[in-house]
Design a protein around this motif. Sequence first.
Motif, PDB file in Angstrom:
ATOM      1  N   TYR A 174     -35.870 -27.190  27.297  1.00 17.82           N
ATOM      2  CA  TYR A 174     -35.705 -27.346  25.858  1.00 17.82           C
ATOM      3  C   TYR A 174     -34.956 -26.177  25.222  1.00 17.82           C
ATOM      4  O   TYR A 174     -35.058 -25.040  25.662  1.00 17.82           O
ATOM      5  CB  TYR A 174     -37.068 -27.423  25.179  1.00 17.82           C
ATOM      6  N   HIS A 175     -34.252 -26.494  24.159  1.00 20.96           N
ATOM      7  CA  HIS A 175     -33.856 -25.457  23.213  1.00 20.96           C
ATOM      8  C   HIS A 175     -35.057 -25.256  22.292  1.00 20.96           C
ATOM      9  O   HIS A 175     -35.716 -26.218  21.910  1.00 20.96           O
ATOM     10  CB  HIS A 175     -32.659 -25.895  22.380  1.00 20.96           C
ATOM     11  N   MET A 176     -35.339 -24.028  21.938  1.00 21.87           N
ATOM     12  CA  MET A 176     -36.516 -23.729  21.133  1.00 21.87           C
ATOM     13  C   MET A 176     -36.125 -23.167  19.776  1.00 21.87           C
ATOM     14  O   MET A 176     -35.115 -22.444  19.657  1.00 21.87           O
ATOM     15  CB  MET A 176     -37.408 -22.717  21.851  1.00 21.87           C
ATOM     16  N   GLY A 177     -36.916 -23.494  18.785  1.00 24.02           N
ATOM     17  CA  GLY A 177     -36.622 -23.001  17.441  1.00 24.02           C
ATOM     18  C   GLY A 177     -37.879 -22.598  16.694  1.00 24.02           C
ATOM     19  O   GLY A 177     -38.994 -23.000  17.053  1.00 24.02           O
ATOM     20  N   TRP A 178     -37.661 -21.763  15.692  1.00 25.78           N
ATOM     21  CA  TRP A 178     -38.706 -21.415  14.742  1.00 25.78           C
ATOM     22  C   TRP A 178     -38.257 -21.877  13.364  1.00 25.78           C
ATOM     23  O   TRP A 178     -37.102 -21.668  12.972  1.00 25.78           O
ATOM     24  CB  TRP A 178     -38.956 -19.911  14.709  1.00 25.78           C
TER      25      TRP A 178
ATOM     26  N   VAL B  24     -35.305 -21.001  10.819  1.00 20.05           N
ATOM     27  CA  VAL B  24     -35.381 -19.549  10.889  1.00 20.05           C
ATOM     28  C   VAL B  24     -34.538 -19.011  12.042  1.00 20.05           C
ATOM     29  O   VAL B  24     -33.677 -18.153  11.839  1.00 20.05           O
ATOM     30  CB  VAL B  24     -36.842 -19.080  11.056  1.00 20.05           C
ATOM     31  N   ALA B  25     -34.796 -19.513  13.244  1.00 16.89           N
ATOM     32  CA  ALA B  25     -34.090 -18.995  14.418  1.00 16.89           C
ATOM     33  C   ALA B  25     -34.183 -20.015  15.537  1.00 16.89           C
ATOM     34  O   ALA B  25     -35.097 -20.843  15.570  1.00 16.89           O
ATOM     35  CB  ALA B  25     -34.694 -17.669  14.869  1.00 16.89           C
ATOM     36  N   ARG B  26     -33.217 -19.953  16.450  1.00 15.22           N
ATOM     37  CA  ARG B  26     -33.262 -20.818  17.624  1.00 15.22           C
ATOM     38  C   ARG B  26     -32.703 -20.090  18.826  1.00 15.22           C
ATOM     39  O   ARG B  26     -31.945 -19.124  18.677  1.00 15.22           O
ATOM     40  CB  ARG B  26     -32.499 -22.113  17.395  1.00 15.22           C
ATOM     41  N   ILE B  27     -33.080 -20.561  20.001  1.00 17.03           N
ATOM     42  CA  ILE B  27     -32.593 -19.987  21.244  1.00 17.03           C
ATOM     43  C   ILE B  27     -32.319 -21.113  22.214  1.00 17.03           C
ATOM     44  O   ILE B  27     -33.047 -22.106  22.253  1.00 17.03           O
ATOM     45  CB  ILE B  27     -33.614 -18.965  21.808  1.00 17.03           C
TER      46      ILE B  27
ATOM     47  N   ALA C 156     -28.614 -32.176  23.605  1.00 19.84           N
ATOM     48  CA  ALA C 156     -27.751 -31.468  24.549  1.00 19.84           C
ATOM     49  C   ALA C 156     -27.371 -30.076  24.065  1.00 19.84           C
ATOM     50  O   ALA C 156     -27.356 -29.116  24.842  1.00 19.84           O
ATOM     51  CB  ALA C 156     -26.492 -32.287  24.813  1.00 19.84           C
ATOM     52  N   SER C 157     -27.094 -29.947  22.763  1.00 14.84           N
ATOM     53  CA  SER C 157     -26.648 -28.668  22.225  1.00 14.84           C
ATOM     54  C   SER C 157     -27.713 -28.080  21.304  1.00 14.84           C
ATOM     55  O   SER C 157     -28.385 -28.822  20.586  1.00 14.84           O
ATOM     56  CB  SER C 157     -25.353 -28.842  21.433  1.00 14.84           C
ATOM     57  N   PRO C 158     -27.847 -26.768  21.273  1.00  9.48           N
ATOM     58  CA  PRO C 158     -28.810 -26.152  20.351  1.00  9.48           C
ATOM     59  C   PRO C 158     -28.463 -26.516  18.912  1.00  9.48           C
ATOM     60  O   PRO C 158     -27.300 -26.655  18.558  1.00  9.48           O
ATOM     61  CB  PRO C 158     -28.632 -24.655  20.600  1.00  9.48           C
TER      62      PRO C 158
ATOM     63  N   TYR D 127     -35.421 -31.670  16.532  1.00  8.62           N
ATOM     64  CA  TYR D 127     -36.577 -31.132  17.241  1.00  8.62           C
ATOM     65  C   TYR D 127     -37.671 -32.195  17.308  1.00  8.62           C
ATOM     66  O   TYR D 127     -38.173 -32.664  16.286  1.00  8.62           O
ATOM     67  CB  TYR D 127     -37.077 -29.862  16.549  1.00  8.62           C
ATOM     68  N   ALA D 128     -38.033 -32.550  18.526  1.00 10.85           N
ATOM     69  CA  ALA D 128     -38.973 -33.655  18.727  1.00 10.85           C
ATOM     70  C   ALA D 128     -40.419 -33.188  18.819  1.00 10.85           C
ATOM     71  O   ALA D 128     -41.333 -33.974  18.544  1.00 10.85           O
ATOM     72  CB  ALA D 128     -38.601 -34.407  20.000  1.00 10.85           C
ATOM     73  N   TYR D 129     -40.615 -31.963  19.228  1.00 15.42           N
ATOM     74  CA  TYR D 129     -41.971 -31.472  19.470  1.00 15.42           C
ATOM     75  C   TYR D 129     -42.232 -30.253  18.598  1.00 15.42           C
ATOM     76  O   TYR D 129     -41.407 -29.334  18.538  1.00 15.42           O
ATOM     77  CB  TYR D 129     -42.151 -31.117  20.943  1.00 15.42           C
ATOM     78  N   TRP D 130     -43.415 -30.256  17.977  1.00 13.60           N
ATOM     79  CA  TRP D 130     -43.752 -29.199  17.025  1.00 13.60           C
ATOM     80  C   TRP D 130     -45.131 -28.627  17.308  1.00 13.60           C
ATOM     81  O   TRP D 130     -46.057 -29.356  17.683  1.00 13.60           O
ATOM     82  CB  TRP D 130     -43.735 -29.765  15.597  1.00 13.60           C
ATOM     83  N   GLY D 131     -45.257 -27.320  17.098  1.00 17.50           N
ATOM     84  CA  GLY D 131     -46.550 -26.692  17.148  1.00 17.50           C
ATOM     85  C   GLY D 131     -47.281 -26.872  15.831  1.00 17.50           C
ATOM     86  O   GLY D 131     -46.735 -27.427  14.873  1.00 17.50           O
TER      87      GLY D 131
END
Length: 122
Positions: free
Chosen positions: A30-34, A46-49, A100-102, A109-113
Motif C-alpha cells: 500500500y501507499h500510506m497516508g495521514w 497531511v502527508a503520504r508515502i 497504482a500511484s500515490p 484510500y480504501a482502508y482507514w484507522g
Amino acid sequence: QLQASGGGLVQAGGSLRLSCAASGRTFSSYHMGWFRQAPGKEREFVARISRSGSTAYYADSVKGRFTISIDNAKNTVYLQMNGLKPEDTAVYYCAASTVASPSSRIERYAYWGQGTEVTVSS
C-alpha cells in the motif's frame, strides 16, 4: 486493520509522534497516508508515502515540520510532528491506498484507522 496511536495534548512548539500499525497485510502492498479532521472542518490531507518508502509528499501547511516514515519490518507508518501549532489540533487518521500511484485524494484510500486526537494548546 489499521490502528493509530500517539495523539495527546501538547503545547505549541512541542512534538508528537503518531504511529499506525497494520495487521493482516503488509505495508509494502500500500501507499500510506495521514489525514486530519479539525472540529467543524472537512478531513484534509497531511502527508503520504509510497509503498516503497522512497517518496513522501506533504501538505503545504505541515511541510518542514512533519515527517512521514515507514518501517515495513514492523508494519508501521509514523508521523513525526515538530513545531506544533494550535491550528494542527485535529483527529489524525492513517489510511492505506491500493491505487497504482500515490495520491493525496481521500477517495483513493480504501482502508482507514480509527483516528487519534491531537490537541495543541497556545
